[in-house]
Design a protein around this motif. Structure first.
Motif, PDB file in Angstrom:
ATOM      1  N   TYR A  11      -3.501 -14.395 -19.107  1.00 59.56           N
ATOM      2  CA  TYR A  11      -4.761 -13.965 -19.494  1.00 59.56           C
ATOM      3  C   TYR A  11      -5.782 -14.034 -18.530  1.00 59.56           C
ATOM      4  O   TYR A  11      -5.940 -14.950 -18.040  1.00 59.56           O
ATOM      5  N   LEU A  12      -6.422 -12.712 -18.324  1.00 59.01           N
ATOM      6  CA  LEU A  12      -7.602 -12.818 -17.376  1.00 59.01           C
ATOM      7  C   LEU A  12      -8.971 -12.700 -18.262  1.00 59.01           C
ATOM      8  O   LEU A  12      -9.017 -11.644 -18.887  1.00 59.01           O
ATOM      9  N   ALA A  13      -9.678 -13.111 -17.734  1.00 57.31           N
ATOM     10  CA  ALA A  13     -11.405 -12.683 -17.954  1.00 57.31           C
ATOM     11  C   ALA A  13     -12.340 -13.334 -16.947  1.00 57.31           C
ATOM     12  O   ALA A  13     -12.019 -14.348 -16.056  1.00 57.31           O
ATOM     13  N   ALA A  14     -13.448 -12.541 -16.506  1.00 59.23           N
ATOM     14  CA  ALA A  14     -14.476 -12.960 -15.598  1.00 59.23           C
ATOM     15  C   ALA A  14     -15.816 -13.660 -16.346  1.00 59.23           C
ATOM     16  O   ALA A  14     -15.993 -12.919 -17.336  1.00 59.23           O
ATOM     17  N   ASP A  15     -16.518 -14.505 -15.726  1.00 60.22           N
ATOM     18  CA  ASP A  15     -17.528 -15.041 -16.223  1.00 60.22           C
ATOM     19  C   ASP A  15     -18.221 -15.209 -14.812  1.00 60.22           C
ATOM     20  O   ASP A  15     -18.268 -16.101 -14.185  1.00 60.22           O
ATOM     21  N   GLY A  16     -19.540 -14.241 -14.614  1.00 60.36           N
ATOM     22  CA  GLY A  16     -20.359 -14.369 -13.228  1.00 60.36           C
ATOM     23  C   GLY A  16     -19.414 -13.834 -12.230  1.00 60.36           C
ATOM     24  O   GLY A  16     -18.860 -13.016 -12.224  1.00 60.36           O
ATOM     25  N   SER A  17     -19.319 -15.200 -11.318  1.00 62.24           N
ATOM     26  CA  SER A  17     -18.581 -14.928 -10.000  1.00 62.24           C
ATOM     27  C   SER A  17     -17.220 -15.353 -10.063  1.00 62.24           C
ATOM     28  O   SER A  17     -16.550 -15.653  -9.247  1.00 62.24           O
ATOM     29  N   THR A  18     -17.068 -15.895 -11.252  1.00 61.59           N
ATOM     30  CA  THR A  18     -15.658 -16.737 -11.592  1.00 61.59           C
ATOM     31  C   THR A  18     -14.440 -15.876 -12.371  1.00 61.59           C
ATOM     32  O   THR A  18     -14.977 -15.582 -13.272  1.00 61.59           O
ATOM     33  N   LEU A  19     -13.441 -15.867 -11.916  1.00 61.84           N
ATOM     34  CA  LEU A  19     -12.413 -15.232 -12.628  1.00 61.84           C
ATOM     35  C   LEU A  19     -11.340 -16.478 -13.177  1.00 61.84           C
ATOM     36  O   LEU A  19     -11.135 -17.425 -12.426  1.00 61.84           O
ATOM     37  N   ALA A  26      -8.009 -17.318 -15.044  1.00 58.63           N
ATOM     38  CA  ALA A  26      -6.484 -16.987 -15.238  1.00 58.63           C
ATOM     39  C   ALA A  26      -5.920 -18.137 -16.028  1.00 58.63           C
ATOM     40  O   ALA A  26      -5.512 -19.212 -15.420  1.00 58.63           O
ATOM     41  N   ALA A  27      -5.531 -17.897 -17.290  1.00 58.97           N
ATOM     42  CA  ALA A  27      -4.985 -18.576 -18.074  1.00 58.97           C
ATOM     43  C   ALA A  27      -3.555 -18.370 -18.252  1.00 58.97           C
ATOM     44  O   ALA A  27      -3.013 -17.231 -18.844  1.00 58.97           O
ATOM     45  N   THR A  28      -2.611 -19.244 -18.047  1.00 62.68           N
ATOM     46  CA  THR A  28      -0.978 -18.973 -17.887  1.00 62.68           C
ATOM     47  C   THR A  28      -0.290 -20.279 -18.441  1.00 62.68           C
ATOM     48  O   THR A  28      -1.056 -21.114 -19.118  1.00 62.68           O
ATOM     49  N   SER A  29       1.005 -20.081 -18.405  1.00 68.47           N
ATOM     50  CA  SER A  29       1.804 -21.178 -18.944  1.00 68.47           C
ATOM     51  C   SER A  29       3.253 -21.168 -17.900  1.00 68.47           C
ATOM     52  O   SER A  29       3.431 -20.116 -17.583  1.00 68.47           O
ATOM     53  N   GLY A  30       3.504 -22.151 -18.087  1.00 67.75           N
ATOM     54  CA  GLY A  30       5.104 -22.258 -17.596  1.00 67.75           C
ATOM     55  C   GLY A  30       6.056 -21.541 -18.343  1.00 67.75           C
ATOM     56  O   GLY A  30       5.792 -21.462 -19.651  1.00 67.75           O
ATOM     57  N   CYS A  31       7.193 -21.009 -17.565  1.00 64.55           N
ATOM     58  CA  CYS A  31       8.079 -20.217 -18.569  1.00 64.55           C
ATOM     59  C   CYS A  31       9.551 -20.819 -18.603  1.00 64.55           C
ATOM     60  O   CYS A  31      10.252 -20.379 -19.277  1.00 64.55           O
ATOM     61  N   ASN A  32       9.763 -22.040 -17.985  1.00 66.21           N
ATOM     62  CA  ASN A  32      11.072 -22.563 -17.970  1.00 66.21           C
ATOM     63  C   ASN A  32      11.280 -23.469 -18.976  1.00 66.21           C
ATOM     64  O   ASN A  32      12.754 -23.718 -19.132  1.00 66.21           O
ATOM     65  N   SER A  33      10.426 -24.159 -19.590  1.00 62.03           N
ATOM     66  CA  SER A  33      10.795 -25.000 -20.657  1.00 62.03           C
ATOM     67  C   SER A  33      10.522 -24.204 -22.220  1.00 62.03           C
ATOM     68  O   SER A  33       9.385 -23.792 -22.256  1.00 62.03           O
ATOM     69  N   GLN A  34      11.433 -24.456 -22.921  1.00 58.18           N
ATOM     70  CA  GLN A  34      11.159 -23.937 -24.246  1.00 58.18           C
ATOM     71  C   GLN A  34      10.621 -24.766 -25.250  1.00 58.18           C
ATOM     72  O   GLN A  34      10.030 -24.534 -26.255  1.00 58.18           O
ATOM     73  N   SER A  35      11.051 -26.011 -24.843  1.00 57.56           N
ATOM     74  CA  SER A  35      10.520 -27.177 -25.925  1.00 57.56           C
ATOM     75  C   SER A  35       9.266 -27.502 -25.840  1.00 57.56           C
ATOM     76  O   SER A  35       8.280 -28.265 -26.478  1.00 57.56           O
ATOM     77  N   ASP A  36       8.672 -27.769 -24.139  1.00 58.74           N
ATOM     78  CA  ASP A  36       7.584 -28.524 -23.867  1.00 58.74           C
ATOM     79  C   ASP A  36       7.025 -27.635 -23.035  1.00 58.74           C
ATOM     80  O   ASP A  36       6.731 -28.095 -21.617  1.00 58.74           O
ATOM     81  N   PRO A  37       6.576 -26.552 -22.934  1.00 58.03           N
ATOM     82  CA  PRO A  37       5.978 -25.813 -21.930  1.00 58.03           C
ATOM     83  C   PRO A  37       4.552 -26.199 -21.791  1.00 58.03           C
ATOM     84  O   PRO A  37       3.885 -26.336 -22.889  1.00 58.03           O
TER      85      PRO A  37
END
Length: 372
Positions: A120-128, A130-141
């Protein structure tokens, strides 16, 4: 939970084509997925691309986005325009491009492209953010949040929440995520954009990526509360489970769903203003006068004041996210009249953002810019 600066850890490719001062000037922005923190998908400032000029729209440039041989977890996001850059994700990380020419400004590479979801992307002022997750673990990403300088692409900070990231709201200097996994309790966590420190958190709650001028809806199994995005302090609570899909540009109403219906709720007090039965959808846009809803092959407009249907249009193909700009309604195919639903143009280039006299698309690994 931990937040730390890891600039030396990440692989970064910077300044592939350094920006000149002329290209670095501030341009009209589209710095959230839905244009603004309200996710209204309405750009009231667009004037160059309109009914009188749309017929002359031509492709100005296209650039291929980075791909990893054999594929990767991360894919291609819709573009943002912020800090004088066009921002989009690819299979290796994030790319920033100059709006006038498409020349690369910088590139940011994930530490592990094989274990990073599309962020997920969004900018605030001069900062971008990027919020994401690992994709290899199904039980504890786990989640990962990167704060990147919009001008240079350099990492400012990184945070690693225990929960995966299922939503991101960025507003008032705060970045708020929500997530849950089989190993982690549902939680909403707020980080300060300035330094990545946790400002507040709410275990047992969920949220979405919509902020109405700093008011954020959080839900549990029994109720919905509006909280201050800055402090997490509750402002009101209702015994209903609502998910915010958008808010009006004036930030006076949330558009919420409960799995079946679409409703408008007062952002200030939580009063239920109207409900449209059997109209739940995640594909919404609003200009404050109308609410545009897409579901399947149908696009319709509702009166924003009372929820009554104003018009409905069936399309040859499945409709995409509605986008309202320059007196036009884009639905991922035909361009419609916002007032009547009439087809004004038979087709456009695909899912679009429209700002600064340019229409940007990112389709099948190609970022393109169209202008008049």
């Amino acid at each position: 939970m931990r937040a730390r600066t890891l600039a030396a850890v990440l692989s970064l490719t910077l300044a592939v084509a350094p920006a000149t001062p002329a290209h670095a000037v501030a341009l009209p922005a589209w710095d959230h997925p839905g244009y603004d923190a309200e996710d209204s998908y309405y750009n009231p400032h667009e004037t160059a691309i309109n009914l009188g000029t749309i017929a002359g729209l031509t492709r100005r440039w296209s650039v291929p986005l980075r791909k990893r041989p054999g594929g990767a977890c991360a894919g291609f996001s819709k573009p943002l325009v912020a800090g004088g850059r066009v921002i989009v994700t690819d299979q290796l990380g994030i790319g920033a491009y100059l709006p006038l020419t498409g020349a690369p400004a910088w590139r940011f590479t994930w530490p592990d492209p094989l274990d990073t979801e599309t962020p997920y992307l969004a900018a605030d002022g001069s900062t971008l953010i990027a919020a994401t997750s690992g994709c290899n673990s199904q039980s504890d990403p786990d989640g990962i949040i990167f704060a990147v300088d919009l001008t240079t692409g350099r990492l400012r900070w990184r945070a690693d929440p225990d929960v995966p990231v299922y939503s991101l709201a960025v507003d008032k200097g705060m970045a708020v995520i929500a997530g849950v996994s089989p190993s982690d309790e549902q939680a909403v966590i707020a980080y300060r954009v300035a330094d990545g420190r946790v400002a507040w958190q709410k275990p047992g709650y969920d949220s979405s990526g919509v902020s109405a001028n700093g008011r954020l809806l959080v839900t549990n199994a029994r109720s919905t509360s509006a909280v201050s995005i800055i402090s997490g302090v509750p402002l009101w609570t209702k015994k209903a489970v609502w998910r915010a899909e958008a808010a009006t540009p004036a930030s006076d109403r949330f558009l919420v769903t409960n799995g079946e219906s679409l409703s408008a709720v007062s952002a200030a007090f939580g009063a239920l203003l109207w409900t449209a039965p059997a109209a739940a959808s995640t594909l919404l846009a609003t200009d404050g006068r109308r609410v545009y809803r897409a579901a399947g092959n149908t696009v319709e407009a509702l009166n924003a004041a009372n929820g009554r249907r104003l018009w409905s249009r069936s399309l040859p193909k499945e409709a995409g996210q509605p986008v309202r700009a320059g007196g036009l309604l884009y639905v991922g195919g035909p361009i419609l009249s916002p007032a009547t639903g009439a087809v004004l143009r038979p087709t456009t280039a695909g899912p679009s953002i429209v700002t600064g006299g340019r229409l940007y698309t990112a389709n099948q690994g190609i970022l393109s810019s169209y202008g008049t």
